[in-house]
Every structure is written in C-alpha cells, then in structure tokens.
Write a protein that holds these residues in place. Structure first.
Motif, PDB file in Angstrom:
ATOM      1  N   PRO A 211       0.810  -1.223   0.000  1.00 41.14           N
ATOM      2  CA  PRO A 211       0.000   0.000   0.000  1.00 41.14           C
ATOM      3  C   PRO A 211       0.845   1.276   0.000  1.00 41.14           C
ATOM      4  N   MET A 212       2.007   1.262   0.666  1.00 37.24           N
ATOM      5  CA  MET A 212       2.882   2.434   0.677  1.00 37.24           C
ATOM      6  C   MET A 212       3.366   2.750  -0.731  1.00 37.24           C
ATOM      7  N   THR A 213       3.775   1.731  -1.477  1.00 37.68           N
ATOM      8  CA  THR A 213       4.241   1.937  -2.851  1.00 37.68           C
ATOM      9  C   THR A 213       3.097   2.432  -3.726  1.00 37.68           C
ATOM     10  N   ALA A 214       1.903   1.898  -3.526  1.00 33.22           N
ATOM     11  CA  ALA A 214       0.741   2.353  -4.299  1.00 33.22           C
ATOM     12  C   ALA A 214       0.430   3.809  -3.999  1.00 33.22           C
ATOM     13  N   ALA A 215       0.468   4.189  -2.721  1.00 32.17           N
ATOM     14  CA  ALA A 215       0.190   5.578  -2.347  1.00 32.17           C
ATOM     15  C   ALA A 215       1.242   6.515  -2.927  1.00 32.17           C
ATOM     16  N   LYS A 216       2.503   6.128  -2.855  1.00 33.32           N
ATOM     17  CA  LYS A 216       3.568   6.952  -3.441  1.00 33.32           C
ATOM     18  C   LYS A 216       3.373   7.094  -4.949  1.00 33.32           C
ATOM     19  N   THR A 217       3.015   6.000  -5.593  1.00 36.15           N
ATOM     20  CA  THR A 217       2.800   6.023  -7.043  1.00 36.15           C
ATOM     21  C   THR A 217       1.667   6.977  -7.400  1.00 36.15           C
ATOM     22  N   LEU A 218       0.546   6.852  -6.712  1.00 37.60           N
ATOM     23  CA  LEU A 218      -0.594   7.728  -6.995  1.00 37.60           C
ATOM     24  C   LEU A 218      -0.220   9.188  -6.769  1.00 37.60           C
ATOM     25  N   HIS A 219       0.499   9.475  -5.692  1.00 38.40           N
ATOM     26  CA  HIS A 219       0.922  10.855  -5.432  1.00 38.40           C
ATOM     27  C   HIS A 219       1.818  11.370  -6.550  1.00 38.40           C
ATOM     28  N   LEU A 220       2.820  10.573  -6.934  1.00 37.97           N
ATOM     29  CA  LEU A 220       3.748  11.007  -7.981  1.00 37.97           C
ATOM     30  C   LEU A 220       3.049  11.200  -9.323  1.00 37.97           C
ATOM     31  N   LEU A 221       1.933  10.502  -9.508  1.00 36.79           N
ATOM     32  CA  LEU A 221       1.163  10.668 -10.745  1.00 36.79           C
ATOM     33  C   LEU A 221       0.178  11.833 -10.656  1.00 36.79           C
ATOM     34  N   GLY A 222       0.175  12.530  -9.530  1.00 35.24           N
ATOM     35  CA  GLY A 222      -0.636  13.735  -9.392  1.00 35.24           C
ATOM     36  C   GLY A 222      -2.033  13.525  -8.862  1.00 35.24           C
ATOM     37  N   VAL A 223      -2.317  12.359  -8.310  1.00 29.01           N
ATOM     38  CA  VAL A 223      -3.641  12.110  -7.735  1.00 29.01           C
ATOM     39  C   VAL A 223      -3.737  12.884  -6.425  1.00 29.01           C
ATOM     40  N   GLU A 224      -4.790  13.665  -6.278  1.00 30.06           N
ATOM     41  CA  GLU A 224      -4.990  14.491  -5.083  1.00 30.06           C
ATOM     42  C   GLU A 224      -5.561  13.672  -3.932  1.00 30.06           C
ATOM     43  N   GLY A 225      -5.316  14.135  -2.707  1.00 34.82           N
ATOM     44  CA  GLY A 225      -5.958  13.559  -1.534  1.00 34.82           C
ATOM     45  C   GLY A 225      -5.317  12.307  -0.990  1.00 34.82           C
ATOM     46  N   ILE A 226      -4.076  12.035  -1.318  1.00 32.78           N
ATOM     47  CA  ILE A 226      -3.420  10.817  -0.860  1.00 32.78           C
ATOM     48  C   ILE A 226      -2.854  10.982   0.556  1.00 32.78           C
ATOM     49  N   THR A 227      -2.554  12.184   0.971  1.00 32.96           N
ATOM     50  CA  THR A 227      -1.939  12.405   2.280  1.00 32.96           C
ATOM     51  C   THR A 227      -2.851  11.950   3.417  1.00 32.96           C
ATOM     52  N   PRO A 228      -2.270  11.301   4.427  1.00 28.53           N
ATOM     53  CA  PRO A 228      -3.072  10.859   5.565  1.00 28.53           C
ATOM     54  C   PRO A 228      -3.282  11.961   6.607  1.00 28.53           C
ATOM     55  N   LEU A 229      -2.763  13.153   6.340  1.00 24.92           N
ATOM     56  CA  LEU A 229      -2.821  14.224   7.324  1.00 24.92           C
ATOM     57  C   LEU A 229      -3.884  15.268   7.015  1.00 24.92           C
ATOM     58  N   SER A 230      -4.409  15.851   8.072  1.00 29.10           N
ATOM     59  CA  SER A 230      -5.322  16.988   7.936  1.00 29.10           C
ATOM     60  C   SER A 230      -4.486  18.225   7.599  1.00 29.10           C
ATOM     61  N   PRO A 231      -5.121  19.308   7.190  1.00 34.34           N
ATOM     62  CA  PRO A 231      -4.344  20.524   6.899  1.00 34.34           C
ATOM     63  C   PRO A 231      -3.523  21.010   8.105  1.00 34.34           C
ATOM     64  N   THR A 232      -4.083  20.932   9.303  1.00 37.75           N
ATOM     65  CA  THR A 232      -3.340  21.355  10.496  1.00 37.75           C
ATOM     66  C   THR A 232      -2.148  20.443  10.733  1.00 37.75           C
ATOM     67  N   ALA A 233      -2.340  19.149  10.594  1.00 44.62           N
ATOM     68  CA  ALA A 233      -1.241  18.199  10.775  1.00 44.62           C
ATOM     69  C   ALA A 233      -0.161  18.411   9.720  1.00 44.62           C
ATOM     70  N   ARG A 234      -0.541  18.796   8.516  1.00 44.27           N
ATOM     71  CA  ARG A 234       0.449  19.072   7.469  1.00 44.27           C
ATOM     72  C   ARG A 234       1.297  20.288   7.853  1.00 44.27           C
ATOM     73  N   THR A 235       0.687  21.281   8.477  1.00 40.51           N
ATOM     74  CA  THR A 235       1.430  22.452   8.944  1.00 40.51           C
ATOM     75  C   THR A 235       2.443  22.037  10.005  1.00 40.51           C
ATOM     76  N   ILE A 236       2.033  21.148  10.909  1.00 41.98           N
ATOM     77  CA  ILE A 236       2.939  20.645  11.946  1.00 41.98           C
ATOM     78  C   ILE A 236       4.097  19.894  11.298  1.00 41.98           C
ATOM     79  N   LEU A 237       3.803  19.062  10.317  1.00 42.21           N
ATOM     80  CA  LEU A 237       4.850  18.315   9.612  1.00 42.21           C
ATOM     81  C   LEU A 237       5.825  19.274   8.935  1.00 42.21           C
ATOM     82  N   ARG A 238       5.306  20.307   8.325  1.00 41.23           N
ATOM     83  CA  ARG A 238       6.169  21.296   7.672  1.00 41.23           C
ATOM     84  C   ARG A 238       7.062  22.000   8.697  1.00 41.23           C
ATOM     85  N   ASP A 239       6.525  22.224   9.914  1.00 40.26           N
ATOM     86  CA  ASP A 239       7.339  22.824  10.971  1.00 40.26           C
ATOM     87  C   ASP A 239       8.507  21.906  11.327  1.00 40.26           C
TER      88      ASP A 239
END
Length: 171
Positions: free
Chosen positions: A73-101
């Motif tokens: 599943p990790m390889t599939a998720a990475k593949t879909l992301h690299l192909l430009g499929v939206e919404g693959i991230t498991p994080l909410s927008p707030t969690a993404r901000t924390i990750l970026r920090d």
C-alpha cells in the motif's frame, strides 16, 4: 392483467452486484505506455502503476489497488501521489502544517509525530508527500484514466446550458 402477471419472473436476491465506478479512458494509447516515459521517477514499473491507477479509478481503496497490482500500500500511495492524484496524504491541513514545521527544523520529530497523532507508516507517507512533488507531465498521462480531463463535464454543461438557471434568476 393482474399484479401476479406483472410480478411473474421477478426474483429476489440476497445481495446486489457492485457495478463499481464508471470511468472512461478515451485515449487510444494504453495507460502503461503513457506512463513509460516516467518509469525512472516511479517506485514501480509502468504496468504496475497502470494497474494501481485503474483499480483506484474503479473505486478501490489504496490498499485494495495495491493488492490488485501486487505491491505494498505504501508503494501504491507513493505512485498515486507522484502521478498527481490528489488527496493521498493521511494528514489533515493542520497536521500538514505541523509536519512542515518539523521539516523546517522548528520542532522535533517526536513532537511532530505526537501532535499529528499518526502511526509511523502514516508519518513516513506524509513526509514523502511533502518532500516529493508529482512528476512533471505524469498527471496529464493519468487524467483520462481517472476521468479528470473534464471533457465530458464540459460537454454535458454545454448541452444542458439552456436548462440551467443563473444565480440572479433565483432572486
């Protein structure tokens, strides 16, 4: 004609068949061939990536699409992301901000993991998504398979234009 005549031949079943999600890929070139130029940038072969996209476009979860393609599943998720499929991230927008920090070095990794409330696998996938942009040109290759090229939607809108109301007409 009575009700019994009308109902003749009708059967009751215990479960319905799942028709899946209808998609139309109106390109003549197979998806695996359209993905071939991006092979070096993808974590799997173009044929496998095409199987993931087809299964995902058909309504399968990432896990099910991975199983269909014979990858994790990790390889599939990475593949879909690299192909430009939206919404693959498991994080909410707030969690993404924390990750970026964390990626910017403003907080520790353990603090980021704790605040995002994710498993190690989810965290690693989110890091991959934040640090890898979709492959240039790959999105256009998969859009027809995902039904995202917008052609059918535009055609329907144009055909139904006379029947649609303008916002001003509703007042």
């Amino acid at each position: 004609m009575g009700l019994s005549d009308i109902a003749a031949g009708i059967e009751v079943t215990e479960q319905q068949q799942d028709p899946g999600v209808a998609t139309v890929d109106d390109t003549e070139t197979p998806l695996s061939e359209r993905l071939a130029p991006f092979e070096e940038a993808l974590p799997c072969e173009p044929e496998v990536a095409a199987a993931v996209v087809d299964a995902y476009a058909g309504g399968a979860s990432i896990e099910a699409a991975a199983g269909t393609a014979g990858i994790t599943p990790m390889t599939a998720a990475k593949t879909l992301h690299l192909l430009g499929v939206e919404g693959i991230t498991p994080l909410s927008p707030t969690a993404r901000t924390i990750l970026r920090d964390w990626l910017a070095g403003e907080i520790s990794r353990s603090t980021a993991r704790e605040l995002t409330d994710t498993s190690e696998t989810e965290f690693l996938l989110a890091v991959f998504i934040e640090t890898h942009a979709p492959v240039d040109g790959a999105t256009e290759a998969v859009e027809p398979a995902l039904g995202l090229d917008g052609v059918a939607t535009v055609e329907k809108r144009d055909l139904l234009d006379e029947t649609m109301s303008d916002v001003g007409e509703l007042l």
